[in-house]
Write an enzyme that holds these catalytic residues in place. Sequence first.
Site, mmCIF file in Angstrom:
data_model
loop_
_atom_site.group_PDB
_atom_site.id
_atom_site.type_symbol
_atom_site.label_atom_id
_atom_site.label_comp_id
_atom_site.label_asym_id
_atom_site.label_seq_id
_atom_site.Cartn_x
_atom_site.Cartn_y
_atom_site.Cartn_z
ATOM 1 N N GLY A 31 6.279 -30.607 -14.300
ATOM 2 C CA GLY A 31 5.040 -30.948 -13.332
ATOM 3 C C GLY A 31 5.082 -32.496 -12.647
ATOM 4 O O GLY A 31 4.241 -32.754 -12.119
ATOM 5 N N GLY A 50 5.590 -23.402 -13.753
ATOM 6 C CA GLY A 50 4.266 -23.803 -13.851
ATOM 7 C C GLY A 50 3.812 -23.669 -12.442
ATOM 8 O O GLY A 50 3.252 -22.616 -11.961
ATOM 9 N N GLY A 51 3.672 -24.999 -11.790
ATOM 10 C CA GLY A 51 2.943 -25.148 -10.776
ATOM 11 C C GLY A 51 3.381 -24.155 -9.498
ATOM 12 O O GLY A 51 2.275 -23.433 -8.793
ATOM 13 N N HIS A 85 4.817 -24.938 -26.102
ATOM 14 C CA HIS A 85 4.865 -25.745 -24.836
ATOM 15 C C HIS A 85 4.619 -27.099 -24.995
ATOM 16 O O HIS A 85 4.021 -27.325 -26.026
ATOM 17 C CB HIS A 85 3.725 -25.249 -23.802
ATOM 18 C CG HIS A 85 4.385 -25.373 -22.502
ATOM 19 N ND1 HIS A 85 3.565 -26.820 -22.141
ATOM 20 C CD2 HIS A 85 4.696 -24.767 -21.403
ATOM 21 C CE1 HIS A 85 4.057 -26.665 -20.760
ATOM 22 N NE2 HIS A 85 4.762 -25.667 -20.432
ATOM 23 N N GLU A 135 3.081 -29.140 -23.533
ATOM 24 C CA GLU A 135 1.595 -29.616 -23.485
ATOM 25 C C GLU A 135 1.112 -29.281 -24.731
ATOM 26 O O GLU A 135 0.256 -30.158 -25.163
ATOM 27 C CB GLU A 135 1.094 -29.077 -22.240
ATOM 28 C CG GLU A 135 1.573 -29.521 -20.920
ATOM 29 C CD GLU A 135 1.493 -28.590 -19.921
ATOM 30 O OE1 GLU A 135 1.022 -27.473 -19.841
ATOM 31 O OE2 GLU A 135 2.208 -29.163 -18.595
ATOM 32 N N ASN A 138 3.744 -19.532 -15.867
ATOM 33 C CA ASN A 138 2.687 -19.953 -16.783
ATOM 34 C C ASN A 138 1.563 -20.801 -16.097
ATOM 35 O O ASN A 138 1.781 -21.515 -15.285
ATOM 36 C CB ASN A 138 3.547 -21.179 -17.810
ATOM 37 C CG ASN A 138 2.288 -21.915 -18.289
ATOM 38 O OD1 ASN A 138 1.117 -21.593 -18.637
ATOM 39 N ND2 ASN A 138 2.910 -23.208 -18.997
ATOM 40 N N TRP A 139 0.474 -19.966 -15.968
ATOM 41 C CA TRP A 139 -0.592 -20.362 -15.221
ATOM 42 C C TRP A 139 -1.374 -21.649 -15.683
ATOM 43 O O TRP A 139 -2.280 -22.229 -15.140
ATOM 44 C CB TRP A 139 -1.608 -19.016 -14.955
ATOM 45 C CG TRP A 139 -1.141 -18.086 -13.922
ATOM 46 C CD1 TRP A 139 0.239 -18.252 -13.487
ATOM 47 C CD2 TRP A 139 -1.797 -16.993 -13.571
ATOM 48 N NE1 TRP A 139 0.178 -17.176 -12.653
ATOM 49 C CE2 TRP A 139 -0.714 -16.360 -12.805
ATOM 50 C CE3 TRP A 139 -3.062 -16.585 -13.697
ATOM 51 C CZ2 TRP A 139 -1.220 -15.125 -12.138
ATOM 52 C CZ3 TRP A 139 -3.396 -15.239 -13.177
ATOM 53 C CH2 TRP A 139 -2.664 -14.725 -12.276
ATOM 54 N N LYS A 140 -1.047 -21.860 -16.861
ATOM 55 C CA LYS A 140 -1.790 -23.057 -17.442
ATOM 56 C C LYS A 140 -3.523 -22.986 -17.459
ATOM 57 O O LYS A 140 -3.721 -21.854 -17.790
ATOM 58 C CB LYS A 140 -1.431 -24.645 -16.975
ATOM 59 C CG LYS A 140 0.100 -24.547 -16.778
ATOM 60 C CD LYS A 140 0.572 -25.935 -16.637
ATOM 61 C CE LYS A 140 2.088 -25.973 -16.244
ATOM 62 N NZ LYS A 140 2.468 -27.325 -16.568
ATOM 63 N N SER A 150 9.754 -28.104 -12.956
ATOM 64 C CA SER A 150 9.649 -28.094 -11.308
ATOM 65 C C SER A 150 10.543 -27.062 -10.852
ATOM 66 O O SER A 150 11.245 -27.270 -9.769
ATOM 67 C CB SER A 150 9.870 -29.387 -11.205
ATOM 68 O OG SER A 150 8.773 -30.305 -11.670
ATOM 69 N N GLU A 170 12.755 -26.830 -21.420
ATOM 70 C CA GLU A 170 11.933 -27.660 -20.501
ATOM 71 C C GLU A 170 11.845 -29.066 -21.082
ATOM 72 O O GLU A 170 11.211 -29.568 -21.742
ATOM 73 C CB GLU A 170 10.395 -26.947 -20.655
ATOM 74 C CG GLU A 170 10.364 -25.567 -20.380
ATOM 75 C CD GLU A 170 9.155 -25.148 -19.879
ATOM 76 O OE1 GLU A 170 9.007 -24.655 -18.792
ATOM 77 O OE2 GLU A 170 7.957 -25.360 -20.573
HETATM 78 C C1 PEP Z 1 5.550 -25.359 -17.234
HETATM 79 O O1 PEP Z 1 4.241 -25.488 -17.430
HETATM 80 O O2 PEP Z 1 6.391 -24.550 -18.267
HETATM 81 C C2 PEP Z 1 6.331 -26.050 -16.139
HETATM 82 C C3 PEP Z 1 7.695 -26.034 -16.112
HETATM 83 O O3 PEP Z 1 5.728 -26.510 -15.281
HETATM 84 P P1 PEP Z 1 6.162 -26.924 -13.535
HETATM 85 O O4 PEP Z 1 7.108 -25.683 -13.200
HETATM 86 O O5 PEP Z 1 4.858 -27.200 -13.105
HETATM 87 O O6 PEP Z 1 7.042 -28.222 -13.850
#
Ligand code: PEP
Length: 252
Positions: free
Chosen positions: A175, A236-237, A97, A99, A11-13, A215, A169
């Site tokens: 994050g 994500g990251g 998600h 967010e 997920n590039w957000k 993460s 999640e």
């Molecule tokens: C996400 O955006 O779904 C996520 C899990 O982010 P991260 O891996 O950065 O925690």
Amino acid sequence: MGTRKALIAGNWKMYTTVVDGCRLALDVAKTAGNFTDREVLIAPPFTILSEVAHVLAGSDIIVASQNVCWAEKGAFTGEISPVMVRAAGGSAAIVGHSERRQIFGETDELINRRVQGALAFGLLTILCIGETLDERESGKTFEVLAAQLKKGLASLAVADMAKVVIAYEPVWAIGTGKTASKEQAQEAHAFIRETLGKIFEKTVAEQTRILYGGSVKPTNIDELMAQNDIDGALVGGAALDAESFGRIIHYQ
Ligand code: PEP
């Protein structure tokens, strides 16, 4: 994991524009390999969905939108329709998600409409669920997960579930650098699987892929993927770096 094919999703957000996004997609394609036991998915921002899909056209990498509306078209300012996702070269969507829930106030009811819309247009639909730190610390994790599942999947038939993936999640792990331990993740995944069996039937519980997100990194992917009920990751990251994401794809 039985017969469930693993899914590693990035997920590039709200990161990347066309040049760096296409470069990243190409680099991921180069390192992704040709696995038969796992699939790879990338969810770029809406603005570069079609460019990224174009760059990935010769690969098996699935392109997804990070959200999707239920309607085909109409007066929905700021939204993207499932038909638009398909026309841009996408075949999947992330829905619900944390967010979206936390920052933009999306409710389970709204998210359910998105899930139904995505499925109506044939998109592989990744429904995200997860508890906050407060909810975990007050012992409400399972209650929250069950409610998000029931409401998020309301009105769906057993057959619809073939195109649904659940992403667990925990909000406190997204994050933040804090990963749920493999035991915490496995416990939640087993509960989600059991709940899917109760909402639908045993075959749905057995066949639905449940991804872990929060993460995920090259250093923790192997132990997470070794758990019985973890069928992949939503990243994500670490998905913004081709080398890290490549290593995650190549989990052992
Ligand atoms: C996400 O955006 O779904 C996520 C899990 O982010 P991260 O891996 O950065 O925690």
